[in-house]
Write a protein that holds these residues in place. Structure first.
Motif, mmCIF file in Angstrom:
data_model
loop_
_atom_site.group_PDB
_atom_site.id
_atom_site.type_symbol
_atom_site.label_atom_id
_atom_site.label_comp_id
_atom_site.label_asym_id
_atom_site.label_seq_id
_atom_site.Cartn_x
_atom_site.Cartn_y
_atom_site.Cartn_z
ATOM 1 N N PHE A 1 -2.674 -4.613 1.687
ATOM 2 C CA PHE A 1 -2.114 -4.925 0.371
ATOM 3 C C PHE A 1 -1.252 -3.745 -0.051
ATOM 4 O O PHE A 1 -1.670 -2.592 0.029
ATOM 5 N N HIS B 1 -5.682 -8.912 -3.842
ATOM 6 C CA HIS B 1 -6.528 -7.725 -3.680
ATOM 7 C C HIS B 1 -7.923 -8.123 -3.182
ATOM 8 O O HIS B 1 -8.490 -7.479 -2.294
ATOM 9 N N GLU C 1 -2.060 -11.232 -8.159
ATOM 10 C CA GLU C 1 -2.343 -9.909 -7.594
ATOM 11 C C GLU C 1 -3.838 -9.698 -7.380
ATOM 12 O O GLU C 1 -4.268 -9.152 -6.357
ATOM 13 N N GLN C 2 -4.659 -10.127 -8.334
ATOM 14 C CA GLN C 2 -6.105 -9.964 -8.196
ATOM 15 C C GLN C 2 -6.647 -10.775 -7.032
ATOM 16 O O GLN C 2 -7.536 -10.312 -6.299
ATOM 17 N N THR D 1 -8.444 -8.655 0.581
ATOM 18 C CA THR D 1 -8.556 -7.503 1.472
ATOM 19 C C THR D 1 -9.988 -7.024 1.620
ATOM 20 O O THR D 1 -10.295 -6.239 2.519
ATOM 21 N N GLU E 1 -11.549 2.362 -9.422
ATOM 22 C CA GLU E 1 -11.318 1.379 -8.360
ATOM 23 C C GLU E 1 -12.602 0.650 -7.980
ATOM 24 O O GLU E 1 -12.569 -0.539 -7.643
ATOM 25 N N LYS F 1 0.219 1.063 -5.332
ATOM 26 C CA LYS F 1 -1.181 0.756 -4.972
ATOM 27 C C LYS F 1 -1.201 0.289 -3.536
ATOM 28 O O LYS F 1 -0.284 -0.397 -3.087
#
Length: 465
Positions: free
Chosen positions: A321, A304, A300-301, A307, A261, A332
């Motif tokens: 998210f 993400h 999606e990226q 956040t 991550e 996730k």
């Protein structure tokens, strides 16, 4: 100017060095009574004292002045929504006071509550016999690390900022530039593999062959992301290990998940530089399709990355998210808000993220209210996964982004709605701990449901008391 309190940090620093308050006061050139006031958070610390601490004890003033409460408060607010505390639930003022005066006690309470939830969930679902239980706990541990850091890692942001070392690389040249970088700096080649030659694998690092293999199932955007991810794992190995050590995770599975991550975080920070991304997000009112196109990443990226925009003095809208599969399982989660995300099981069925599968690729907006009356704006959309073969063409997941309602003026997706006239959908964390006994979407009886079911009455669900 916001006041800074450092009581617990200062007390811990003094005790680690075996000093009395008088000895510390003498070293800092202040009175013992002032040290006492600082330790008890009865006085805020001045910039001058912070620098004296740095000069005298060699500590980074940014670390000692870090506001731990901002990360713990949402977790505390989530924990006290448990039906266990229905009759003695502390209010927000009490929670803030606990974090100011007894942060270690608050952390101990949260650890105990998480252990209670985990044990309850295992007992109910016999997860103790499930080999996936350890992986679930590892994901929870990683989520906790991100929450403690407010979903923002300054060291990774700085490393990402210096990634290209002043080089000017056009977006349509990034893939070639990355392959050249890997070859010149690390002696690694990049090979695109056929699906049948690398089944069920999107990326494979063959250290023995000095080669990174990418599946042709990846689109161009995700091939770039995977290469930057590998640059993070290999070039920033020392920094990643420092962050893992600092996290306190000792379990090998948790450390491995955290490493992945953190490398994902680094890759996102390289491809979506902080200042540029924040500026474009504000300009477009967080139009994530536009942001994905502008920075050459996936929807999606881009979500993400939003956040993580929590740098002091340059903060974006704090989002949570959530990514779910078609079965409603949470795959996730990242959180920069006070919205309580489920740690075990699925998300609340009243969230419209579940219905977004009916309208693939379209934004589904919703206003929701938690049991504690906190209100949020949530928008969801499906995202596609790599397609391996004809029988796997519907590999969709759904992502949901949400923020507190006070930020809706900054979100373009909320513009069609007039907040005062928009109905709030009552939601909870998930069925196992939601106190809404009359919800017609309830799938499980809550862990703490003291009233027995009335056999002479059938309510909206078989669990209604």
């Amino acid at each position: 100017m916001q006041k800074t309190f450092i009581g617990p940090h200062l007390r811990r620093l003094r005790q680690e060095r075996g000093e009395t308050q008088s000895q510390m006061a003498k070293a800092l050139g202040i009175s013992a009574s002032y040290v006492n006031l600082l330790e008890n958070n009865e006085r805020s610390v001045s910039v001058a004292i912070l620098f004296r601490l740095m000069d005298t004890y060699g500590v980074d003033w940014r670390e000692i002045a870090e506001d731990d409460a901002s990360g713990l408060l949402p977790d505390l607010r989530t924990a006290i929504q448990d039906p266990l505390f229905a009759e003695t639930r502390p209010d927000l003022t009490q929670l803030r006071a606990a974090l100011v005066h007894s942060p270690d006690l608050a952390q101990a309470f949260l650890r105990l509550h998480r252990a209670y939830l985990s044990a309850s969930d295992q007992l109910m679902s016999f997860a103790a016999l499930d080999t996936n239980a350890e992986f679930a706990s590892a994901d929870s541990a990683v989520h906790d690390v991100f929450r403690r850091n407010r979903n923002h890692f300054r060291d990774l942001e700085e490393a990402a900022r210096d990634f290209w070392s002043g080089e000017s690389v056009e977006r349509d040249e990034i893939y070639s530039a990355l392959k050249q970088r890997l070859r010149q700096r690390l002696g690694l080649g990049v090979r695109l593999m056929r699906v049948e030659d690398m089944p069920d694998t999107l990326r494979d690092y063959r250290e023995d062959l000095r080669e990174i293999r990418l599946s042709e199932a990846l689109d161009h955007t995700n091939r770039i992301f995977q290469l930057v991810h590998m640059c993070g794992l290999l070039e920033q190995r020392e920094l990643l290990e420092q962050l893992i050590a600092r996290s306190g995770l000792t379990d090998a599975r948790g450390a491995a998940r955290l490493r992945v991550e953190l490398a994902n975080y680094f890759a996102a920070a390289v491809l979506m530089p902080y200042e540029a991304f924040l500026s474009e997000a504000r300009l477009t009112k967080y139009d994530f399709d536009h942001l994905a196109t502008r920075f050459g990443v996936s929807f999606e990226q881009a979500c993400h990355r939003a956040t993580t925009l929590q740098r002091d003095g340059a903060q974006g809208v704090p989002f949570f998210f959530l990514r779910i599969d078609k079965g409603g399982n949470v795959a996730k989660r990242f959180n920069a808000t006070s919205f309580p995300l489920a740690e075990h099981g699925g998300a609340c069925p009243r969230l419209d993220v579940h219905t977004s599968f009916r309208t693939p690729g379209r934004i589904v907006p919703q206003f929701v209210e938690m049991p504690d009356r906190s209100q949020f704006f949530v928008f969801a959309r499906t995202v596609d996964r790599p397609t391996w073969a004809r029988h796997a063409q519907d590999n969709r997941l759904a992502v949901a982004m949400g923020c507190a309602v006070e930020h809706v003026a900054d979100i373009g997706y909320a513009e069609p709605f007039v907040l005062s006239g928009t109905p709030m959908t009552p939601v909870g964390i998930n069925c196992r701990i939601c106190p809404r006994t009359h919800c017609d979407q309830r799938a499980h009886q809550a862990v703490v449901m003291p009233q027995p079911v009335n056999a002479m009455r059938r309510g909206a669900t078989r669990f209604e008391t």
